[in-house]
Design an enzyme around this catalytic site. Structure first.
Site, PDB file in Angstrom:
ATOM      1  CE  LYS A 233      15.298  -2.317   2.132  1.00 51.08           C
ATOM      2  NZ  LYS A 233      14.471  -1.208   1.715  1.00 51.08           N
ATOM      3  CD  GLU A 243      20.194  -0.211  -5.714  1.00 54.67           C
ATOM      4  OE1 GLU A 243      19.524   0.210  -4.752  1.00 54.67           O
ATOM      5  OE2 GLU A 243      19.857  -0.104  -6.894  1.00 54.67           O
ATOM      6  NE  ARG A 247      19.293  -0.930  -0.386  1.00 53.23           N
ATOM      7  CZ  ARG A 247      19.316  -0.066   0.624  1.00 53.23           C
ATOM      8  NH1 ARG A 247      20.428   0.161   1.281  1.00 53.23           N
ATOM      9  NH2 ARG A 247      18.218   0.560   0.977  1.00 53.23           N
ATOM     10  CG  ASN A 251      15.867  -1.412  -7.482  1.00 51.63           C
ATOM     11  OD1 ASN A 251      15.365  -0.835  -6.524  1.00 51.63           O
ATOM     12  ND2 ASN A 251      17.130  -1.236  -7.837  1.00 51.63           N
ATOM     13  CG  HIS A 254      10.491  -1.062  -7.278  1.00 46.86           C
ATOM     14  ND1 HIS A 254      10.104  -2.310  -6.833  1.00 46.86           N
ATOM     15  CD2 HIS A 254      10.183  -0.199  -6.267  1.00 46.86           C
ATOM     16  CE1 HIS A 254       9.612  -2.192  -5.608  1.00 46.86           C
ATOM     17  NE2 HIS A 254       9.644  -0.921  -5.244  1.00 46.86           N
ATOM     18  CG  HIS A 271       5.710   2.600  -3.995  1.00 43.97           C
ATOM     19  ND1 HIS A 271       6.474   2.954  -5.089  1.00 43.97           N
ATOM     20  CD2 HIS A 271       6.399   1.625  -3.346  1.00 43.97           C
ATOM     21  CE1 HIS A 271       7.576   2.220  -5.091  1.00 43.97           C
ATOM     22  NE2 HIS A 271       7.557   1.406  -4.047  1.00 43.97           N
TER      23      HIS A 271
HETATM   24  P1  NAD Z   1       2.519   6.663   2.645  1.00 46.77           P
HETATM   25  O1  NAD Z   1       3.569   7.139   3.554  1.00 46.77           O
HETATM   26  O2  NAD Z   1       1.875   7.658   1.755  1.00 46.77           O
HETATM   27  O3  NAD Z   1       1.405   5.954   3.532  1.00 46.77           O
HETATM   28  C1  NAD Z   1       0.253   5.465   2.926  1.00 46.77           C
HETATM   29  C2  NAD Z   1      -1.025   6.087   3.521  1.00 46.77           C
HETATM   30  O4  NAD Z   1      -1.309   5.443   4.747  1.00 46.77           O
HETATM   31  C3  NAD Z   1      -0.937   7.566   3.831  1.00 46.77           C
HETATM   32  O5  NAD Z   1      -2.171   8.161   3.532  1.00 46.77           O
HETATM   33  C4  NAD Z   1      -0.701   7.591   5.343  1.00 46.77           C
HETATM   34  O6  NAD Z   1      -1.202   8.778   5.928  1.00 46.77           O
HETATM   35  C5  NAD Z   1      -1.475   6.403   5.792  1.00 46.77           C
HETATM   36  N1  NAD Z   1      -1.001   5.753   7.001  1.00 46.77           N
HETATM   37  C6  NAD Z   1       0.259   5.334   7.252  1.00 46.77           C
HETATM   38  N2  NAD Z   1       0.305   4.663   8.408  1.00 46.77           N
HETATM   39  C7  NAD Z   1      -0.961   4.637   8.912  1.00 46.77           C
HETATM   40  C8  NAD Z   1      -1.562   4.052  10.051  1.00 46.77           C
HETATM   41  N3  NAD Z   1      -0.857   3.298  10.912  1.00 46.77           N
HETATM   42  N4  NAD Z   1      -2.890   4.237  10.244  1.00 46.77           N
HETATM   43  C9  NAD Z   1      -3.626   4.953   9.359  1.00 46.77           C
HETATM   44  N5  NAD Z   1      -3.106   5.500   8.228  1.00 46.77           N
HETATM   45  C10 NAD Z   1      -1.800   5.345   8.015  1.00 46.77           C
HETATM   46  O7  NAD Z   1       3.049   5.522   1.685  1.00 46.77           O
HETATM   47  P2  NAD Z   1       3.678   4.070   1.934  1.00 46.77           P
HETATM   48  O8  NAD Z   1       2.870   3.164   1.123  1.00 46.77           O
HETATM   49  O9  NAD Z   1       3.881   3.801   3.365  1.00 46.77           O
HETATM   50  O10 NAD Z   1       5.131   4.222   1.290  1.00 46.77           O
HETATM   51  C11 NAD Z   1       5.306   4.506  -0.079  1.00 46.77           C
HETATM   52  C12 NAD Z   1       6.553   5.339  -0.243  1.00 46.77           C
HETATM   53  O11 NAD Z   1       7.659   4.607   0.265  1.00 46.77           O
HETATM   54  C13 NAD Z   1       6.857   5.664  -1.682  1.00 46.77           C
HETATM   55  O12 NAD Z   1       7.221   7.014  -1.788  1.00 46.77           O
HETATM   56  C14 NAD Z   1       8.049   4.770  -2.000  1.00 46.77           C
HETATM   57  O13 NAD Z   1       8.892   5.323  -2.989  1.00 46.77           O
HETATM   58  C15 NAD Z   1       8.725   4.700  -0.668  1.00 46.77           C
HETATM   59  N6  NAD Z   1       9.593   3.526  -0.492  1.00 46.77           N
HETATM   60  C16 NAD Z   1      10.855   3.743  -0.080  1.00 46.77           C
HETATM   61  C17 NAD Z   1      11.712   2.682   0.137  1.00 46.77           C
HETATM   62  C18 NAD Z   1      13.094   2.914   0.675  1.00 46.77           C
HETATM   63  O14 NAD Z   1      13.908   1.988   0.680  1.00 46.77           O
HETATM   64  N7  NAD Z   1      13.397   4.101   1.151  1.00 46.77           N
HETATM   65  C19 NAD Z   1      11.265   1.372  -0.089  1.00 46.77           C
HETATM   66  C20 NAD Z   1       9.939   1.172  -0.495  1.00 46.77           C
HETATM   67  C21 NAD Z   1       9.111   2.270  -0.689  1.00 46.77           C
HETATM   68 ZN    ZN Z   2       8.939  -0.101  -3.464  1.00 46.97          ZN
END
Ligand code: NAD
Ligand code: ZN
Length: 367
Positions: A233, A243, A247, A251, A254, A271
């Site tokens: 990444k 992008e 980059r 996606n 996605h 997600h």
């Molecule tokens: P999230 O932040 O909802 O975390 C997932 C779950 O795990 C939540 O319930 C959280 O409370 C829990 N959690 C997180 N860390 C923990 C830990 N260490 N111990 C216990 N529980 C924990 O979701 P995610 O899967 O981390 O991320 C998904 C989001 O990221 C989506 O909104 C997606 O669009 C976004 N995303 C953004 C990018 C970017 O480039 N900005 C890239 C990929 C995904």
């Molecule tokens: Zn993603």
């Protein structure tokens, strides 16, 4: 492929003063690393969710206080629905009521939801506050905390309101991943597999060989997994921050995955699960145009990610319709990332409606 230097910081090289490093360190080392990144003790606004706060709030607050910081913790509800205008407003309110100034860092302690939301708040508060990412989920450690995409969702689609805003520091402590619920662990593997599929066949082969240990979160493989996937990444982002070209390959899966998340209602699939299903569609479509792609090999690894049954009332057309407001559409044509081979991807908009429908039907397991 055991890595020798898997504790070495990974640089993100960008123009101006926006370069920063992914540092692989225990969370206790956070204040040191913040100093290294040029931040000096004062107020620090910590944004987290209540799940993560339950595990790590105390250690983060204690570490910061020991080094002279004055942390204020805002713990929001967990889940995708928190990436919303309402919770963005809650951050603005907390920050402004607490009299932050232009040097007050915003520190995101959490998964991708908290990172995206807090990053967007940081980019807009007082026209930009220093931003620090302490990613706690697998998705966040290998993907969302790296590269500066921030934002919130809108009912029209995911991530439709946002900005490019780079952090000053990303601190990755892979030990935090052991408290992650199992479903979130396997979901996160989707983005790691995605990185292998689009850019690195050697990493793909390593994932194949180690998948049982990876699913079991064997400490022998966790650091290698995160380091390798984060490095891919980092490289993609360093080459194309905004992008304009390569980059977009990130996606992969996605366009389908976001449509599925939206069509089902946010929060039904994680997600990562939506991306896993989306990658099945993208692999199927890739094979239609690229006969050299080993479809069954690519699919086998994606199938290792458990995904819930998709309700049968959700039709192929519902998913396709949900695609049309995806922000990645350009001039009314949707872009798709396809694979030439494992480790080699490209972008095209040269697909027909029936290609799209067939790929969705395949990914949903519909005849
Ligand atoms: P999230 O932040 O909802 O975390 C997932 C779950 O795990 C939540 O319930 C959280 O409370 C829990 N959690 C997180 N860390 C923990 C830990 N260490 N111990 C216990 N529980 C924990 O979701 P995610 O899967 O981390 O991320 C998904 C989001 O990221 C989506 O909104 C997606 O669009 C976004 N995303 C953004 C990018 C970017 O480039 N900005 C890239 C990929 C995904
Ligand atoms: Zn993603």
């Amino acid at each position: 492929m055991l890595l020798q230097n898997k504790d070495k910081p990974i640089p993100i090289d960008l123009s101006g003063d926006r370069s920063y490093r992914l540092v692989f360190s225990p969370i206790r080392d956070l204040p040191n690393q913040m100093r290294e990144a040029g931040l000096r003790p004062g107020k620090c606004l910590v944004i987290t969710d209540t799940n993560v706060a339950g595990h790590y709030r105390n250690v983060v607050v204690a570490s910061l206080q020991e080094d002279g910081w004055d942390p204020f913790v805002l713990a929001l509800p967990p889940g995708e629905e928190t990436k919303s205008p309402k919770h963005l407003q809650a951050i603005y309110d907390a920050a402004l009521n607490w009299n932050i100034d232009r040097k007050t860092p915003v520190l995101a302690l959490g998964g991708g939801v908290i990172g995206d939301l807090a990053g967007y708040a940081a980019s807009t508060l007082l026209r930009g506050l220093p931003f620090v990412q302490v990613p706690t989920s697998l998705i966040a450690q290998v993907d969302s905390s790296i590269g500066g995409k921030t934002g919130i969702n809108h009912s029209e689609g995911k991530n439709l309101i946002g900005s490019f805003y780079q952090p000053k520091l990303v601190l990755i402590d892979t030990k935090l991943l052991y408290t992650l619920p199992r479903r979130e662990w396997t979901s996160g593997l989707a983005e790691a597999i995605k990185h292998a599929l689009i850019a690195d066949e050697t990493f793909f082969a390593w994932l194949e060989a180690e998948m049982i240990a990876i699913l079991a979160r064997d400490p022998r493989v966790v650091q290698d997994l995160v380091y390798r996937a984060a490095a891919i990444k980092a490289q993609v982002v360093s080459n194309d921050e905004f992008e304009q070209k390569s980059r977009a390959l990130l996606n992969f899966g996605h366009t389908f995955g976001h449509a599925l998340e939206k069509a089902l209602g946010y929060g039904v699939l994680t997600h990562g699960e939506a991306v896993a299903v989306g990658m099945k569609a993208a692999i199927f479509m890739s094979r239609r145009f690229n006969r050299k792609l080993d479809q069954s090999r690519a699919l086998a690894l994606v199938h290792a990610i458990p995904t819930p049954e998709i309700p049968s009332m959700l039709g192929v057309v519902d998913v396709r319709r949900a695609m049309s407001s995806d922000k990645k559409k350009v001039l009314e044509r949707l872009n798709f990332v396809l694979l030439k081979r494992i480790g080699d991807a490209y972008v095209t908009d040269d697909v027909t409606l029936s290609d799209v429908d067939n790929a969705i039907a395949f990914s949903l397991g519909r005849p």
